[in-house]
Motif scaffolding. Structure first.
Motif, PDB file in Angstrom:
ATOM      1  N   PRO B  18      95.460  43.018  48.496  1.00 51.32           N
ATOM      2  CA  PRO B  18      94.807  41.831  49.069  1.00 51.32           C
ATOM      3  C   PRO B  18      94.804  41.914  50.595  1.00 51.32           C
ATOM      4  O   PRO B  18      95.800  42.334  51.185  1.00 51.32           O
ATOM      5  CB  PRO B  18      95.674  40.663  48.589  1.00 51.32           C
ATOM      6  N   VAL B  19      93.689  41.559  51.196  1.00 53.75           N
ATOM      7  CA  VAL B  19      93.634  41.548  52.657  1.00 53.75           C
ATOM      8  C   VAL B  19      93.209  40.170  53.149  1.00 53.75           C
ATOM      9  O   VAL B  19      92.542  39.428  52.438  1.00 53.75           O
ATOM     10  CB  VAL B  19      92.639  42.597  53.228  1.00 53.75           C
ATOM     11  N   GLN B  20      93.621  39.893  54.364  1.00 55.87           N
ATOM     12  CA  GLN B  20      93.215  38.649  54.987  1.00 55.87           C
ATOM     13  C   GLN B  20      91.721  38.724  55.278  1.00 55.87           C
ATOM     14  O   GLN B  20      91.227  39.757  55.737  1.00 55.87           O
ATOM     15  CB  GLN B  20      93.988  38.525  56.306  1.00 55.87           C
ATOM     16  N   ASP B  21      91.024  37.657  55.034  1.00 52.66           N
ATOM     17  CA  ASP B  21      89.592  37.596  55.277  1.00 52.66           C
ATOM     18  C   ASP B  21      89.265  37.891  56.746  1.00 52.66           C
ATOM     19  O   ASP B  21      89.945  37.405  57.647  1.00 52.66           O
ATOM     20  CB  ASP B  21      89.108  36.186  54.897  1.00 52.66           C
ATOM     21  N   ARG B 304      90.882  45.993  68.116  1.00 51.85           N
ATOM     22  CA  ARG B 304      91.197  44.859  67.253  1.00 51.85           C
ATOM     23  C   ARG B 304      92.173  43.902  67.940  1.00 51.85           C
ATOM     24  O   ARG B 304      92.176  42.705  67.660  1.00 51.85           O
ATOM     25  CB  ARG B 304      91.735  45.388  65.926  1.00 51.85           C
ATOM     26  N   VAL B 305      92.980  44.424  68.845  1.00 54.94           N
ATOM     27  CA  VAL B 305      93.876  43.544  69.620  1.00 54.94           C
ATOM     28  C   VAL B 305      93.065  42.656  70.562  1.00 54.94           C
ATOM     29  O   VAL B 305      93.227  41.438  70.577  1.00 54.94           O
ATOM     30  CB  VAL B 305      94.917  44.371  70.417  1.00 54.94           C
ATOM     31  N   VAL B 306      92.146  43.269  71.327  1.00 57.11           N
ATOM     32  CA  VAL B 306      91.414  42.440  72.301  1.00 57.11           C
ATOM     33  C   VAL B 306      90.500  41.448  71.592  1.00 57.11           C
ATOM     34  O   VAL B 306      90.278  40.340  72.083  1.00 57.11           O
ATOM     35  CB  VAL B 306      90.624  43.288  73.336  1.00 57.11           C
ATOM     36  N   ARG B 329      90.142  56.082  57.721  1.00 55.49           N
ATOM     37  CA  ARG B 329      88.985  55.351  57.180  1.00 55.49           C
ATOM     38  C   ARG B 329      89.281  53.863  57.038  1.00 55.49           C
ATOM     39  O   ARG B 329      88.475  53.015  57.389  1.00 55.49           O
ATOM     40  CB  ARG B 329      88.586  55.905  55.805  1.00 55.49           C
ATOM     41  N   GLU B 330      90.481  53.568  56.536  1.00 57.90           N
ATOM     42  CA  GLU B 330      90.828  52.166  56.293  1.00 57.90           C
ATOM     43  C   GLU B 330      90.778  51.350  57.585  1.00 57.90           C
ATOM     44  O   GLU B 330      90.248  50.237  57.617  1.00 57.90           O
ATOM     45  CB  GLU B 330      92.236  52.123  55.689  1.00 57.90           C
ATOM     46  N   GLU B 331      91.292  51.955  58.660  1.00 56.58           N
ATOM     47  CA  GLU B 331      91.303  51.246  59.947  1.00 56.58           C
ATOM     48  C   GLU B 331      89.878  51.070  60.461  1.00 56.58           C
ATOM     49  O   GLU B 331      89.519  50.030  61.005  1.00 56.58           O
ATOM     50  CB  GLU B 331      92.129  52.023  60.979  1.00 56.58           C
ATOM     51  N   MET B 332      89.088  52.120  60.288  1.00 59.55           N
ATOM     52  CA  MET B 332      87.688  52.065  60.714  1.00 59.55           C
ATOM     53  C   MET B 332      86.958  50.947  59.967  1.00 59.55           C
ATOM     54  O   MET B 332      86.233  50.145  60.564  1.00 59.55           O
ATOM     55  CB  MET B 332      87.060  53.430  60.405  1.00 59.55           C
ATOM     56  N   GLU B 333      87.170  50.913  58.657  1.00 60.88           N
ATOM     57  CA  GLU B 333      86.491  49.883  57.861  1.00 60.88           C
ATOM     58  C   GLU B 333      86.932  48.485  58.273  1.00 60.88           C
ATOM     59  O   GLU B 333      86.115  47.574  58.383  1.00 60.88           O
ATOM     60  CB  GLU B 333      86.750  50.115  56.370  1.00 60.88           C
ATOM     61  N   HIS B 334      88.235  48.340  58.489  1.00 62.25           N
ATOM     62  CA  HIS B 334      88.724  47.034  58.937  1.00 62.25           C
ATOM     63  C   HIS B 334      88.072  46.643  60.260  1.00 62.25           C
ATOM     64  O   HIS B 334      87.664  45.497  60.450  1.00 62.25           O
ATOM     65  CB  HIS B 334      90.240  47.056  59.102  1.00 62.25           C
ATOM     66  N   ALA B 335      87.965  47.608  61.169  1.00 61.62           N
ATOM     67  CA  ALA B 335      87.361  47.317  62.473  1.00 61.62           C
ATOM     68  C   ALA B 335      85.895  46.923  62.289  1.00 61.62           C
ATOM     69  O   ALA B 335      85.401  45.998  62.942  1.00 61.62           O
ATOM     70  CB  ALA B 335      87.492  48.525  63.395  1.00 61.62           C
ATOM     71  N   ILE B 340      83.428  44.832  65.250  1.00 65.54           N
ATOM     72  CA  ILE B 340      83.403  45.739  66.398  1.00 65.54           C
ATOM     73  C   ILE B 340      82.012  46.386  66.448  1.00 65.54           C
ATOM     74  O   ILE B 340      81.474  46.785  65.421  1.00 65.54           O
ATOM     75  CB  ILE B 340      84.481  46.840  66.260  1.00 65.54           C
ATOM     76  N   ASP B 341      81.477  46.486  67.651  1.00 65.09           N
ATOM     77  CA  ASP B 341      80.142  47.040  67.830  1.00 65.09           C
ATOM     78  C   ASP B 341      80.289  48.525  68.193  1.00 65.09           C
ATOM     79  O   ASP B 341      80.757  48.854  69.283  1.00 65.09           O
ATOM     80  CB  ASP B 341      79.468  46.242  68.959  1.00 65.09           C
ATOM     81  N   PHE B 342      79.908  49.406  67.273  1.00 64.81           N
ATOM     82  CA  PHE B 342      80.123  50.849  67.484  1.00 64.81           C
ATOM     83  C   PHE B 342      78.922  51.485  68.163  1.00 64.81           C
ATOM     84  O   PHE B 342      77.783  51.302  67.735  1.00 64.81           O
ATOM     85  CB  PHE B 342      80.396  51.544  66.157  1.00 64.81           C
ATOM     86  N   HIS B 343      79.196  52.232  69.216  1.00 67.10           N
ATOM     87  CA  HIS B 343      78.141  52.982  69.901  1.00 67.10           C
ATOM     88  C   HIS B 343      78.461  54.462  69.778  1.00 67.10           C
ATOM     89  O   HIS B 343      79.221  55.012  70.569  1.00 67.10           O
ATOM     90  CB  HIS B 343      78.057  52.563  71.365  1.00 67.10           C
TER      91      HIS B 343
END
Lengths: 333, 501
Positions: B18-21, B304-306, B329-335, B340-343
């Motif tokens: 389970p993850v936080q929304d 994710r901190v900022v 991958r998990e961290e990327m997906e969470h971000a 987060i806007d990826f360039h």
């Protein structure tokens, strides 16, 4: 260090370390064994830390944590006494953290953390004739350098600068160490009227064989000293104190431009060639947290005022109340 | 056990954690992944085939007996499961959270060949959390041997080495330069991935086996490595100081206000609680539109901190593409979920001044992928004439770290050409009795690889000190109480049990 002061006038207690002298609490902080107030702004603390006193060399600095919510405050060592096992810090109460130290750090109280000595020690070269320049707060840390050069056989000219006579300290220490001693005050209430650069120029006018100048103080002062010696090509060493967090080379917040290269003041310095340092860059970076600094100061002054108005049965150090939502656990294990 | 499990008989679906929304979690620092409950954990344990020759144990840098603890859980012996794990690793709640299991134990799990691999990390975390909640400790019988061991750095490498040396009977002191122990676990990994109270609780376990922590101690400067060995009476020393020195790109404008390293950002927020300024004294001075350069795990953490601190817009600027990104991958997906806007295929070339010494924008250039480079990833090549202005008021560098210079400056340790400590295959340094491991030897890697190095170094240090070092102690073949037989495993067969009347 010979002068010893009693706990300060307000009788505030700092609670960082528990009962003074209790061996069990020895690991919970570092005991303040002496305090001396030079003026209403500047004060001296002697802190017991035998290992640090033994390891310290001129030019190095420490990082101090006052309490659990404190920031890590970098302070250049003003002196150290391996025999007594103490280090000396001279602090100018200019912001919230240093103001808090002025208010709460008394003999017998403890600082939560004192770590160091940090930075590369100053190089005490074989220079025959040196000028040691200290401006304001730089007066204290330049003293161990002057002494080290003297012990190394150099002819030492001490130049110190203050706003006025009232802020002066350590005149006796310098006089006994230096071959020549020049005092400069902004208002002329003692010594030469003018900035330390006046003192440096007068020394340069009288001696044409100065090998090295060591300048410690506010960036603008160090810049002026470096400019004064540049034409003569006299080696000028300055000690930089940019914004730092850890002081161990980890955050890169203290990066400075020296000769076009990025250096970390905490591990590559704090001493650098004054003619190479980009002071404008340093002064700009020192402004980064100006807003937060004044906010913290305002908030703290307000809380001090309130705590004075509140008829509390015992005066308590105005430590920020721990935030119940904060996960901060015990400090040590 | 009853019937042998096969790939067909085990639960086919991996139990989701389970993850936080995402909407809610970007406003708080509470954990994102909430952890298994009992039912999930038991169900996931059912998915393990309990391979006799377990690949996962080999895949684990600290060699946890994974089938061993899973079997214990299935038998309902949760305490026993904790003992099995903590024989090899005293930090299961931490490792269960931050290990890249997909590249290690779970990456070699045979179940993963047909189905999703057993969620070993999540089970480990469940046991770790349960142990903290229940206050379990696994303290073996320790026979003091009189040797004193000094450990430099209280990060994962130092802790792992310290625990092994303490269990072997040495008097172990860990020196930490910062004011709280944990190293990168403390300053580097944000609260929402690894809560500080989990670090506190597991470090407490390490003190439980007799390890002493000394904070506020900058080794090299307060005393040198040579002094530790020659004057302070340490019989062996382990250096696990990590690779903490941040790297900048060397672009114009990097000293503007608003440019900082991810290390600084994370240290301010994680160690110094800058997010709670002014209740805590350390400020952060957040920008509104923040660009993080890099796309590794540190970059994900920084972004994710900022975001949680209230940045309006957070960009990830990376010169390669998502496929080459070194983040989990998990961290990327969470971000990504968090907005987060990826360039991708974008690199900064200059940071621009607002006229008052602050960041106004970056000048960026678009990239395309060319031939593979040394790392096997396709090399990014700038597209000529594609430069453009990227509006941002804060730039955070997360492009890697290098070796901290302090020990090099203050000791005669031999360093390699990159400034890392040079060691032999046993992790011995050029100074007799001094060992090193983790990022300060290999360059930046992971928590668990550092712990693995700490354990390997401990093994070498035991050999150096002439101490018995039996790997079998760490295997699960413990009969009733055998694990407590003076710390000696029965499999060693070098003692006889005597019953005293």
């Amino acid at each position: 260090m010979t002068k010893r002061n009693q706990p300060g006038p307000e009788g505030d207690r700092i609670v960082a370390g528990g009962t003074a002298g209790n061996e069990a609490s020895a690991n919970r902080g570092f005991e303040i064994v002496a305090r001396e107030d030079f003026s209403d702004q500047t004060f001296l603390l002697d802190i017991r830390h035998p290992l640090l006193a033994k390891a310290a060399r001129p030019g190095q600095f420490v990082i101090v944590l006052v309490h659990e919510h404190s920031e890590r405050i970098p302070l250049t060592l003003a002196d150290f006494d391996p025999a007594a096992g103490t280090i000396t810090l001279v602090i100018q109460a200019v912001g919230k953290s240093t103001g808090e130290m002025q208010r709460n750090c008394h003999v017998g109280s403890r600082l939560l953390g004192v770590v160091g000595p940090m930075g590369e020690p100053s190089r005490v070269t074989d220079a025959k004739k040196v000028v040691c320049v200290g401006g304001g707060l730089g007066v204290a840390p330049v003293f161990p350098q002057a002494r080290a050069f003297k012990e190394n056989g150099a002819y030492v000219i001490g130049v110190v600068g203050f706003k006025n006579k009232e802020l002066m300290f350590w005149e006796d220490k310098f006089k006994t160490t230096c071959d020549e001693f020049i005092v400069c005050t902004d208002d002329g209430s003692a010594g030469i009227k003018g900035l330390v650069t006046e003192g440096v120029r007068s020394a340069m006018a009288r001696h044409d064989d100065i090998d090295e100048v060591i300048a410690i103080g506010p960036p603008i002062m160090m810049k002026a000293c470096a400019d004064a010696t540049r034409a003569e090509g006299i080696k000028t060493v300055v000690s930089l104190n940019p914004v730092m967090v850890d002081g161990t080379g980890m955050c890169g917040g203290c990066r400075v431009k020296v000769g076009g290269r990025i250096m970390f003041a905490c591990v590559d310095g704090p001493d650098f060639d004054g003619h190479q340092v980009d002071f404008d860059d340093l002064m700009n970076r020192l402004k980064r947290y100006a807003e937060e600094e004044s906010l913290a100061m305002e908030r703290w002054s307000e809380s001090c005022r309130q705590s004075r108005e509140t008829p509390a049965p015992t005066p308590v150090a105005p430590l920020p109340a721990p935030d119940p939502t904060s996960p901060a656990g015990p400090q040590d294990t | 056990m009853a019937k042998k499990k096969t790939i067909r008989t085990i639960p086919q679906e991996r139990n989701p954690i389970p993850v936080q929304d995402a909407e809610a979690r970007i406003r708080n620092f509470s954990e994102v992944a909430l952890g298994y409950g009992l039912e999930n954990a038991l169900n996931e344990c059912e998915r393990c085939l309990l391979c006799p020759q377990a690949e996962c144990v080999v895949g684990c840098p600290v060699r946890i007996d994974i089938p061993g603890f899973i079997e214990k859980i299935s038998q309902g012996d949760y305490r026993g499961a904790y003992d099995v794990i903590s024989d090899a690793n005293l930090l299961p709640a931490i490792c269960g959270r931050v290990c890249p299991q997909e590249d290690q134990c779970e990456g070699v799990c045979p179940v993963g060949e047909t189905l999703e691999p057993v969620a070993i990390g999540r089970i480990e975390r469940w046991i770790g959390d349960l142990a903290i909640q229940e206050g379990w400790e696994n303290v073996p019988y320790i026979e003091p041997n009189g040797f004193r061991v000094g450990i430099v750095g209280s990060g994962p490498a130092g802790i792992a080495c310290a625990a092994d040396m303490a269990k072997a009977g040495c008097e172990v002191t860990v020196f930490e330069a910062l004011h709280r122990p944990g190293g990168v676990l403390r300053y580097g990994i944000p609260e929402f991935r690894l809560p500080n109270d989990v670090i506190d609780a597991e470090i407490e376990r390490v003190t439980g086996v007799g390890v002493k922590f000394e904070c506020n101690t900058l080794v090299g400067r307060l005393f040198t490595i040579e002094q530790m060995r020659d004057e302070m009476g340490f019989d062996a020393v382990f250096i696990g100081t990590g690779a903490g020195s941040p790297t900048f790109a060397g672009l114009d404008g990097e000293s503007l206000n608003g440019v900082m390293s991810a290390n600084e950002l994370l240290t301010r927020c994680n160690l110094m609680q800058a997010g709670e300024f002014p209740a805590y004294d350390t400020p952060i001075h957040l920008g509104r539109r923040i660009a993080v350069i890099g796309a590794g795990n540190t970059a994900m953490d920084a972004m994710r901190v900022v975001l949680r601190l209230g940045a309006e817009k957070v960009y990830c600027v990376y010169r390669r593409t998502r496929d080459e990104s070194p983040a989990r991958r998990e961290e990327m997906e969470h971000a990504e979920e968090e907005g987060i806007d990826f360039h991708w295929l974008t690199a900064p070339v200059e940071i621009l001044d607002d006229g008052a010494g602050n960041v106004r924008a970056m000048r960026c250039i678009r990239m395309e992928l060319g031939e593979p480079d040394d790392s096997g990833r396709r090399r990014p090549v700038p597209i000529e004439g594609s430069e453009y202005e990227f509006e941002t008021d804060m730039v955070v560098y997360a492009i890697g770290t290098s070796a901290n210079p302090i020990l090099g400056q203050t000791s005669k340790l031999r360093l390699n050409k990159w400034g890392y400590i040079d060691t032999d295959e046993n992790l011995a340094t050029s100074i007799a009795g001094v060992y090193a491991g983790g990022d300060i030897v290999t360059g930046a890697a992971t928590v668990i690889l550092a712990m693995g190095a700490g354990r390997r170094a401990a093994s070498s240090m035991k050999a150096y000190l002439g101490l018995r070092d039996s790997e079998v102690v760490y295997l699960a073949e413990h009969a009733e109480g055998a694990a407590r037989l003076f710390g000696i495993d029965r499999a060693e067969k070098n003692f006889a049990r005597v019953r005293v009347a």
